[in-house]
Design an enzyme around this catalytic site. Structure first.
Site, mmCIF file in Angstrom:
data_model
loop_
_atom_site.group_PDB
_atom_site.id
_atom_site.type_symbol
_atom_site.label_atom_id
_atom_site.label_comp_id
_atom_site.label_asym_id
_atom_site.label_seq_id
_atom_site.Cartn_x
_atom_site.Cartn_y
_atom_site.Cartn_z
ATOM 1 C CE LYS A 1 -1.753 2.609 3.145
ATOM 2 N NZ LYS A 1 -1.785 3.941 2.453
ATOM 3 C CD GLU B 1 12.447 4.887 7.319
ATOM 4 O OE1 GLU B 1 13.136 5.811 7.810
ATOM 5 O OE2 GLU B 1 11.691 5.037 6.370
ATOM 6 C CB THR C 1 18.688 10.949 6.681
ATOM 7 O OG1 THR C 1 18.429 11.019 5.272
ATOM 8 C CG2 THR C 1 18.585 9.511 7.153
#
Length: 569
Positions: free
Chosen positions: A218, A296, A331
């Site tokens: 998804k 994550e 990041t």
């Protein structure tokens, strides 16, 4: 990405068949970019005005129709029919049936299929990169580079497919041996974010496949065309190999599909990329059913420059880390700590560097800076700038919306805030850099670690003693000035992320289960199962009492980057 704020920017038109002409808003007319000559290349990816957003061996979709928009001009590109809950149920059933076939394929042969997927992506790398620039908004070199990351991890996974072994261990019983055998997990659900709409899926998909798992994807609603285009490429490879298409299924959709995946016991492992806020909800839903998850999430990354830093490295590194992808990376450098002796000089150099950034359509090859992904992101950028001012910050560069079509904002530098200002402890997915003065090593290391979010951190110095104090107890991606990288291992902390550790054995840890071919004690089974899950969240197993407490610790390089082989960023 399954980020709640981002979903507000998806235009929805419900009802009717996919080709039905009635009662359509303006976006349903011939104004779609896909119908304009300069965007005809979209059709080379198998895209059209109206695209089905469900794939499970065949294409379909009975949910709402959304229109995706180009962030560079806010013009509609094309439409995608999302998955309904019924579509999701049908797709999960087909995926689990496909797993029965795929799990029986020898691992090296699975690797061969993944190799072919990588080759198919190589053939389309430029045009897929163009689509990433058009629909996501990142500059062309980053769009192409993102597809390359998928290609690279396919190459990496091919090698791993011939390395799935298990040791033969001595038994305390005469005439017996313990044989460790690794088995596939089953169905891996993958929920990806808007900012890396190809690479994140690729990292999960390639390794999951060689381990014998099937995948259900998804993607972010606002990058649905990318999800469809990538799946079409994979589907062709599976078809050519006479394998079930449901091995790599797709259900485009919003929070309803994401929630269904998180709660579904048939999803043996769920990988989620998105905001910390939503990630926390996902973790709780998966944990409630004692499921496995990989998260994550966000970051609030800092760069520290000491008085002995090489400023010819510091300035371009900060520029790349703070402005790249318009500040929409996990990041991205959001905090810059400068020793008081170099603060003013570095800020002045940064202002001059920022002024030279080439802004334009992200798909133009000479452009270095593109738009934010949505109008909602622009609003959050403006709100963050105002909050910074209220807390005592001074905008020394940028801070405004650009006077041009699309979601463009000025890359922004803010000085004068206290290190513990609430806005500096908040991740804003935008190109805002907060700059602070510090006096000594002890205080700045503490300031680096005081935020809830972890992930990446960098220092610039020539002092080897300081470097090793910064590194602490981890194995680190280390680059001493212009020397090549030596090694990097990835751990996590705090509210951040759970990670795929990428050495030859641990990289596949998340996507395989194991069985002992020998009766053994129950507590040992329990311990091994705990270890298998715990290795997916190694921050709890890692101790760094001094230095940076982030998972990625850099020296004389910026916070951003991606590396295949030791860690996936």
């Amino acid at each position: 990405m399954w980020r709640v704020p981002r979903q507000l920017c998806v235009r929805v038109a419900s009802g009717g068949k996919l080709s039905g002409p009635r009662h359509r808003p303006a976006a349903f007319m011939s104004t779609l970019l896909i119908n304009q000559a300069q965007y005809a290349w979209l059709k080379e990816l198998g895209l059209r005005e109206e695209n089905e957003g469900v794939y499970n061996g065949s294409w379909g979709g009975r949910g709402e129709v959304i229109t995706t928009y180009c962030p560079a001009n806010n013009e509609p590109i094309a439409r995608v029919r999302q998955a309904s809950v019924a579509d999701y149920e049908e797709t999960v059933k087909k995926a689990r049936e496909a797993w029965k076939v795929w799990a029986e394929v020898p691992a090296p042969k699975r690797g061969e299929v993944v190799r072919q997927i990588g080759d198919a992506l190589r053939e389309k790398i430029q045009i897929l990169g163009n689509l990433v620039s058009l629909e996501m908004g990142k500059i062309l070199v980053e769009g192409v580079g993102e597809v390359q990351e998928y290609v690279d991890v396919c190459d990496y996974a091919v090698g791993l497919s011939r390395m799935i072994g298990g040791p033969i261990l001595p038994s305390e019983r005469p005439g017996h041996a313990l044989i460790e055998q690794w088995n596939p997990v089953g169905l891996v659900g993958i929920i990806t974010a808007f900012n890396f709409p190809v690479a994140v899926y690729g990292w999960n998909n390639a390794i999951a496949m060689i381990c014998g798992n099937v995948c259900l994807w998804k993607g972010a609603p606002t990058t649905s065309l990318i999800s469809v285009a990538v799946t079409k490429i994979i589907a062709k490879v599976l078809e050519d190999n006479k394998l079930p298409g449901a091995i790599c299924s797709l259900t485009c959709g919003g929070a309803d599909i994401g929630t269904a995946m998180a709660k579904d016991e048939r999803v043996n492992l769920l990988s989620f990329t998105g905001s910390t806020q939503v990630g926390r909800q996902v973790a709780l839903m998966v944990q409630e059913r004692f499921g496995r998850s990989l998260l994550e999430l966000g970051g609030n990354n800092a760069i520290i420059a000491f008085e002995d830093a090489d400023l010819s490295l510091v300035v371009p590194s900060v520029l790349f880390a703070a402005v790249g992808t318009a500040g929409q990376r996990c990041t991205t450098a959001r905090r810059l700590f400068l020793h008081e002796s170099i603060h003013d000089e570095v800020v002045n150099r940064l202002k001059k560097a920022y002024a030279q950034i080439r802004v334009g359509n992200p798909w133009d090859s000479d452009v270095l800076y593109g738009p934010l992904h949505t109008k909602q992101a622009v609003s959050m950028f403006l709100a963050a700038v105002e909050d910074a001012k209220k807390e005592g910050g001074t905008v020394v560069y940028g801070g405004k919306v650009m006077d041009r079509p699309g979601n463009y904002v000025e890359p922004t530098v803010v000085t004068g805030l206290a290190h513990n200002a609430s806005i500096a402890h908040t991740e804003t997915f935008a190109p805002i850099l907060y700059v602070f003065k510090f006096k000594n090593e002890e205080e700045v290391f503490a300031w680096n670690n005081e935020v809830k979010q972890g992930l990446s951190s960098s220092i610039f110095t020539k002092d080897l003693g300081r470097i090793f104090r910064w590194l602490g107890y981890n194995f680190i991606y280390f680059e001493n000035l212009h020397k090549p990288d030596l090694c990097r291992e990835w751990a996590y902390k705090k509210e951040n992320e759970t990670i795929i550790i990428a050495n030859p054995l641990l990289s596949i840890e998340s996507f395989r289960g194991f069985a002992w071919i020998f009766f053994f004690f129950f507590f040992f089974f329990f311990f091994l199962n705990f270890l298998n899950v715990a290795l997916n969240s190694v921050s709890h197993l890692t101790c760094r009492p001094k230095g940076s407490d982030c998972g990625i610790v850099n020296v004389n390089i910026p916070t951003s980057g991606a590396e295949i082989g030791r860690a996936h960023v």
